[in-house]
Structures are given as structure tokens and as C-alpha cells.
Design an enzyme around this catalytic site. Structure first.
Site, PDB file in Angstrom:
ATOM      1  NE  ARG A  24      -1.092   2.433   2.951  1.00 24.81           N
ATOM      2  CZ  ARG A  24      -0.500   3.501   3.447  1.00 24.81           C
ATOM      3  NH1 ARG A  24      -0.372   4.608   2.717  1.00 24.81           N
ATOM      4  NH2 ARG A  24       0.003   3.500   4.678  1.00 24.81           N
ATOM      5  CG  ASP A  25       3.221   4.293   3.011  1.00 24.04           C
ATOM      6  OD1 ASP A  25       3.158   5.189   2.164  1.00 24.04           O
ATOM      7  OD2 ASP A  25       3.475   4.519   4.215  1.00 24.04           O
ATOM      8  CG  HIS A 220       3.690   4.649   9.247  1.00 21.01           C
ATOM      9  ND1 HIS A 220       2.987   3.686   8.539  1.00 21.01           N
ATOM     10  CD2 HIS A 220       4.111   5.539   8.315  1.00 21.01           C
ATOM     11  CE1 HIS A 220       3.000   3.988   7.256  1.00 21.01           C
ATOM     12  NE2 HIS A 220       3.672   5.104   7.080  1.00 21.01           N
ATOM     13  CG  HIS A 222       7.758   7.385   5.492  1.00 21.60           C
ATOM     14  ND1 HIS A 222       7.520   6.969   4.206  1.00 21.60           N
ATOM     15  CD2 HIS A 222       6.568   7.269   6.133  1.00 21.60           C
ATOM     16  CE1 HIS A 222       6.247   6.625   4.083  1.00 21.60           C
ATOM     17  NE2 HIS A 222       5.640   6.799   5.241  1.00 21.60           N
ATOM     18  CB  CYS A 253       2.734  10.136   1.336  1.00 18.47           C
ATOM     19  SG  CYS A 253       1.058  10.797   1.198  1.00 18.47           S
ATOM     20  CG  ASN A 262       6.822   3.143   4.388  1.00 19.32           C
ATOM     21  OD1 ASN A 262       6.473   3.359   3.238  1.00 19.32           O
ATOM     22  ND2 ASN A 262       6.070   3.424   5.424  1.00 19.32           N
TER      23      ASN A 262
HETATM   24  P1  HMG Z   1     -13.051  14.529  -2.480  1.00 17.77           P
HETATM   25  O1  HMG Z   1     -12.834  14.917  -3.895  1.00 17.77           O
HETATM   26  O2  HMG Z   1     -13.172  15.604  -1.434  1.00 17.77           O
HETATM   27  O3  HMG Z   1     -14.302  13.538  -2.390  1.00 17.77           O
HETATM   28  O4  HMG Z   1     -11.872  13.556  -2.065  1.00 17.77           O
HETATM   29  P2  HMG Z   1     -15.841  13.830  -2.375  1.00 17.77           P
HETATM   30  O5  HMG Z   1     -16.402  13.172  -1.169  1.00 17.77           O
HETATM   31  O6  HMG Z   1     -16.110  15.278  -2.615  1.00 17.77           O
HETATM   32  O7  HMG Z   1     -16.347  13.029  -3.683  1.00 17.77           O
HETATM   33  C1  HMG Z   1     -15.986  13.417  -5.005  1.00 17.77           C
HETATM   34  C2  HMG Z   1     -16.170  12.247  -5.945  1.00 17.77           C
HETATM   35  O8  HMG Z   1     -15.227  11.232  -5.584  1.00 17.77           O
HETATM   36  C3  HMG Z   1     -17.532  11.571  -5.884  1.00 17.77           C
HETATM   37  O9  HMG Z   1     -17.803  11.094  -7.209  1.00 17.77           O
HETATM   38  C4  HMG Z   1     -17.309  10.384  -4.983  1.00 17.77           C
HETATM   39  O10 HMG Z   1     -18.187   9.285  -5.225  1.00 17.77           O
HETATM   40  C5  HMG Z   1     -15.898   9.993  -5.366  1.00 17.77           C
HETATM   41  P3  HMG Z   1     -18.792  11.922  -8.193  1.00 17.77           P
HETATM   42  O11 HMG Z   1     -20.077  11.983  -7.417  1.00 17.77           O
HETATM   43  O12 HMG Z   1     -18.128  13.273  -8.343  1.00 17.77           O
HETATM   44  O13 HMG Z   1     -18.805  11.070  -9.395  1.00 17.77           O
HETATM   45  N1  HMG Z   1     -15.231   9.311  -4.236  1.00 17.77           N
HETATM   46  C6  HMG Z   1     -14.677   8.098  -4.291  1.00 17.77           C
HETATM   47  N2  HMG Z   1     -14.532   7.193  -5.264  1.00 17.77           N
HETATM   48  C7  HMG Z   1     -13.929   6.034  -4.946  1.00 17.77           C
HETATM   49  N3  HMG Z   1     -13.462   5.730  -3.692  1.00 17.77           N
HETATM   50  C8  HMG Z   1     -13.568   6.625  -2.708  1.00 17.77           C
HETATM   51  C9  HMG Z   1     -14.200   7.856  -2.994  1.00 17.77           C
HETATM   52  N4  HMG Z   1     -14.460   8.930  -2.220  1.00 17.77           N
HETATM   53  C10 HMG Z   1     -15.079   9.814  -2.999  1.00 17.77           C
HETATM   54  N5  HMG Z   1     -13.123   6.323  -1.476  1.00 17.77           N
HETATM   55  C11 HMG Z   1     -10.942  11.797  -0.704  1.00 17.77           C
HETATM   56  C12 HMG Z   1     -11.770  13.059  -0.719  1.00 17.77           C
HETATM   57  C13 HMG Z   1     -10.647  11.473   0.736  1.00 17.77           C
HETATM   58  C14 HMG Z   1     -11.744  10.691  -1.350  1.00 17.77           C
HETATM   59  C15 HMG Z   1      -9.643  12.060  -1.514  1.00 17.77           C
HETATM   60  O14 HMG Z   1      -9.009  13.165  -0.969  1.00 17.77           O
HETATM   61  C16 HMG Z   1      -8.704  10.887  -1.499  1.00 17.77           C
HETATM   62  O15 HMG Z   1      -8.984   9.846  -2.102  1.00 17.77           O
HETATM   63  N6  HMG Z   1      -7.542  11.018  -0.815  1.00 17.77           N
HETATM   64  C17 HMG Z   1      -6.608   9.912  -0.678  1.00 17.77           C
HETATM   65  C18 HMG Z   1      -5.192  10.380  -0.615  1.00 17.77           C
HETATM   66  C19 HMG Z   1      -4.295   9.203  -0.312  1.00 17.77           C
HETATM   67  O16 HMG Z   1      -4.631   8.053  -0.547  1.00 17.77           O
HETATM   68  N7  HMG Z   1      -3.078   9.485   0.227  1.00 17.77           N
HETATM   69  C20 HMG Z   1      -2.138   8.464   0.578  1.00 17.77           C
HETATM   70  C21 HMG Z   1      -2.530   7.673   1.801  1.00 17.77           C
HETATM   71  S1  HMG Z   1      -2.148   8.472   3.342  1.00 17.77           S
HETATM   72  C22 HMG Z   1      -0.450   8.117   3.623  1.00 17.77           C
HETATM   73  O17 HMG Z   1       0.218   7.601   2.760  1.00 17.77           O
HETATM   74  C23 HMG Z   1       0.144   8.385   4.983  1.00 17.77           C
HETATM   75  C24 HMG Z   1       0.339   7.103   5.818  1.00 17.77           C
HETATM   76  O18 HMG Z   1       1.192   6.193   5.169  1.00 17.77           O
HETATM   77  C25 HMG Z   1       0.905   7.450   7.191  1.00 17.77           C
HETATM   78  C26 HMG Z   1       2.117   8.372   7.144  1.00 17.77           C
HETATM   79  O19 HMG Z   1       3.117   8.023   6.505  1.00 17.77           O
HETATM   80  O20 HMG Z   1       2.002   9.414   7.776  1.00 17.77           O
HETATM   81  C27 HMG Z   1      -1.010   6.373   6.049  1.00 17.77           C
HETATM   82 MG    MG Z   2       3.388   6.300   5.239  1.00 18.81          MG
END
Ligand code: HMG
Ligand code: MG
Length: 312
Positions: A24-25, A220, A222, A253, A262
Site C-alpha cells: 500500500r504505502d 510508522h 519513513h 506519500c 518507509n
Molecule cells: P473529495 O474529492 O473531497 O471527495 O476527495 P468527495 O467526497 O467530494 O467526492 C468526489 C467524488 O469522488 C464523488 O464522485 C465520490 O463518489 C468519489 P462523483 O459523485 O463526483 O462522481 N469518491 C470516491 N470514489 C472512490 N473511492 C472513494 C471515494 N471517495 C469519494 N473512497 C478523498 C476526498 C478522501 C476521497 C480524496 O481526498 C482521497 O482519495 N484522498 C486519498 C489520498 C491518499 O490516498 N493518500 C495516501 C494515503 S495516506 C499516507 O500515505 C500516509 C500514511 O502512510 C501514514 C504516514 O506516513 O504518515 C497512512
Molecule cells: Mg506512510
């Protein structure tokens, strides 16, 4: 294959749980889109190498993270082949739409991911710190109603590339709110790898002072500045027994400037073995998996242990 000399250090935990985040990450940050069958083979190899928990993918918006747009296809195939083992793999779900997608496949472990800082909340979740909880509250409540376990990540726990130093109290506040919403575990993320040992002890200590047991915390790291293992040591000294790591040191990320790989699982396994701490991983099989993944990606693993053991 050589193994480290084992010399235990008094006062450290005797066993640690490694939470594998490479699929995933790691893969969320690859420029190339990895074919679904390669991801599935990677996950299956990690399971075979003894990974007790494999976070497999994210049910996020496919436009935000195109690298993981095949989450449903990947999990469908894994469930067909691995059954309950695959249903037990955690997946990231930021919101109810993501949860629905995970529930459709009968998955049982979800992880929400919060930000301790305003800027990263906006960049990663398209909303601020306060409104991220409006999204998580119904998501976690429904996940719990369906009998899922929910992990809560907190990102930018040690520093933020836009906001600089992040006060410990700010991180504890976000973490506490996730626990209050029903998360069973908090993973404290050093998203950009700027944590140092004293800071790790201080943050874990602040959670303990706020009434959160170390058994509910995971760390967690990096490895941007090469401090991840030293930080694990600080975590062990504070009693934390769950560490996130990624096979071969894949990772980053896409929404955090300067987030690199990581902590490599192999580096962690070598370190724990040297301290006589049980982790259950087959280091040889892990190194072989990361070597194979590096071939798929067309570049060597950044893990020192993978490089050393692959040549031995
Ligand atoms: P948004 O654009 O604000 O979403 O995104 P929304 O609620 O306004 O919806 C807009 C459209 O997106 C809608 O479709 C929803 O159905 C669709 P429309 O009606 O326009 O056709 N939608 C989705 N479709 C599929 N799956 C979904 C989904 N949600 C909405 N889940 C959202 C908000 C949170 C979805 C967006 O910002 C997003 O996907 N962000 C993810 C970013 C990400 O994955 N980052 C990496 C992970 S975090 C990380 O790596 C850190 C970590 O490792 C820890 C660390 O290291 O600190 C965990
Ligand atoms: Mg991470």
C-alpha cells in the site's frame, strides 16, 4: 545467508508485531502503474515470508491515487485465492464510499488516515483537520457496526514540510479523537522521516500521559534521514510493540513533499533479530521477495539489508 549476532538488551519487549505496508504505502508512490497480478504476487509472497499483517491497498479516489485504482480487482483475486487471510488484510478507507467498496468484498480490517496538520489534511484529504473528523465519524461508526476493526493513522506526527515542527499536544489531540471514535489502534506516522529519538520518546510519553496505553500505539517511520531504526529503538524502550515497515523500503506519500521510502522490513527484522526480539519473519524469503520486486520496478532496493544479503 548470514544473520546478526544476538545480544539481548534488558527491558525491551520480547516480541514485536510487524505491520507490512509495502503493497500500500510502497506501491501508492510508484510512478509506474504496477500490473494487478504483480501486486497480487507481491502480497502472496509477503504472506509466505511470514508477514503477520499485510496492508494490501487503498479504497481511495482512483483519480487521487491512480496507482491503487485496481483495489477491488486486487482484493477480489486475493480473496479467491487466499480466502479469510485476504479478507483479514487491512485496507485504507478514507470515507463511507471507500468503506462501501471494502464491505462489498467482505473485508474485515479498515484503516482511516488523519492528519495532525491543517496543510496536509487539505492536501491529502481535501478538507481541514476539523472536517476530516466529520468524514471519519460515520465511516468508523458504520465499520464498527459491520464488525470491522479500524486502525487510525495520524500523519505528520513529527514535522510537516509546509508547517514545520508539529507540537506533541496537537498530535495527541488528533490521536485521542480517533480513539474516541472507536479506532482500536493508532499508528503514529513520521510521514517525511524527520523524527528523532528524543521526539519519539516524548510523543509516546505524551500519549501515555493522556491515558493511551502503549499497547494501542504503532509507530510508522519513513527513513528519509536514516533515523528509522534508531527511532524504533526509542519506541521499544517506551514499550511500543507494533511497527509498520515496507518490504525493501518501498514507499512514500504522493501528497507529502519529501516523503521517501518507509523503514525497510528487512532492516527492521535484522535489527530485531540482533536484539533477540521475536518477529516471525523469514528474512531470507523477504529478501528474495524484495529482490524480485526490485526487478519488477527496474531499480535496486534502498534497503541496506536487502543489498547485503542479496549479494551474500
Ligand atoms: P473529495 O474529492 O473531497 O471527495 O476527495 P468527495 O467526497 O467530494 O467526492 C468526489 C467524488 O469522488 C464523488 O464522485 C465520490 O463518489 C468519489 P462523483 O459523485 O463526483 O462522481 N469518491 C470516491 N470514489 C472512490 N473511492 C472513494 C471515494 N471517495 C469519494 N473512497 C478523498 C476526498 C478522501 C476521497 C480524496 O481526498 C482521497 O482519495 N484522498 C486519498 C489520498 C491518499 O490516498 N493518500 C495516501 C494515503 S495516506 C499516507 O500515505 C500516509 C500514511 O502512510 C501514514 C504516514 O506516513 O504518515 C497512512
Ligand atoms: Mg506512510
Amino acid at each position: 545467508m548470514s544473520l546478526p549476532m544476538v545480544v539481548a538488551e534488558p527491558g525491551l519487549p520480547s516480541r514485536v508485531t510487524v505491520y507490512e505496508v509495502g503493497a500500500r504505502d510502497g506501491l501508492q508512490n510508484e510512478k509506474a502503474i504496477i500490473p494487478t497480478e504483480v501486486k497480487a504476487a507481491f502480497v502472496e509472497r509477503l504472506v509466505a515470508a511470514g508477514a503477520p499483517i499485510v496492508e494490501a491497498t487503498s479504497f481511495v479516489h482512483p483519480k487521487w491515487v491512480p496507482q491503487l485504482a485496481d483495489a477491488a480487482e486486487l482484493m477480489t483475486g486475493l480473496v479467491e485465492r487466499l480466502g479469510d487471510t485476504a479478507r483479514g488484510m487491512p485496507v485504507l478507507v478514507p470515507n463511507e464510499r471507500g468503506l462501501d467498496r471494502a464491505l462489498e468484498l467482505g473485508l474485515r480490517h479498515a484503516a482511516v488516515f488523519a492528519s495532525a496538520t491543517e496543510t496536509f489534511a487539505n492536501k491529502n484529504l481535501n478538507r481541514g483537520v476539523e472536517s476530516q473528523f466529520e468524514m471519519f465519524e460515520p465511516t468508523i461508526a458504520r465499520a464498527l457496526d459491520h464488525g470491522l476493526d479500524v486502525r487510525g493513522y495520524v500523519s505528520m506526527c513529527f514535522g510537516d514540510p509546509w508547517e514545520g515542527a508539529v507540537p506533541v499536544a496537537q498530535v495527541v489531540e488528533v490521536g485521542r479523537r480517533l480513539l474516541d471514535l472507536g479506532c482500536h489502534q493508532l499508528s503514529l506516522g513520521d510521514t517525511i522521516g524527520v523524527a528523532t529519538v528524543g521526539h519519539v520518546s516524548a510523543l509516546v510519553g505524551a500519549f501515555v500521559d493522556a491515558g493511551v496505553g502503549v499497547d494501542r500505539l504503532a509507530l510508522h517511520f519513513h527513513d528519509t534521514y536514516g533515523q528509522a531504526l534508531a527511532n524504533v529503538h526509542a519506541g521499544l524502550q517506551s514499550g511500543v510493540t507494533t511497527y509498520d515497515a515496507s518490504a525493501g523500503g518501498l514507499g512514500g506519500c504522493p501528497y507529502a513533499r519529501s516523503a521517501t521510502g518507509n523503514l525497510a522490513t528487512e532492516d527492521l527484522a535484522w535489527f530485531l533479530t540482533g536484539l533477540g526480539i521475536e518477529h516471525g519473519l523469514d528474512l531470507g524469503a523477504y529478501v528474495e521477495t524484495s529482490r524480485w520486486m526490485a526487478e519488477q520496478l527496474g531499480r535496486p532496493s534502498p534497503s541496506a539489508v536487502v543489498r547485503a544479503l542479496a549479494d551474500s
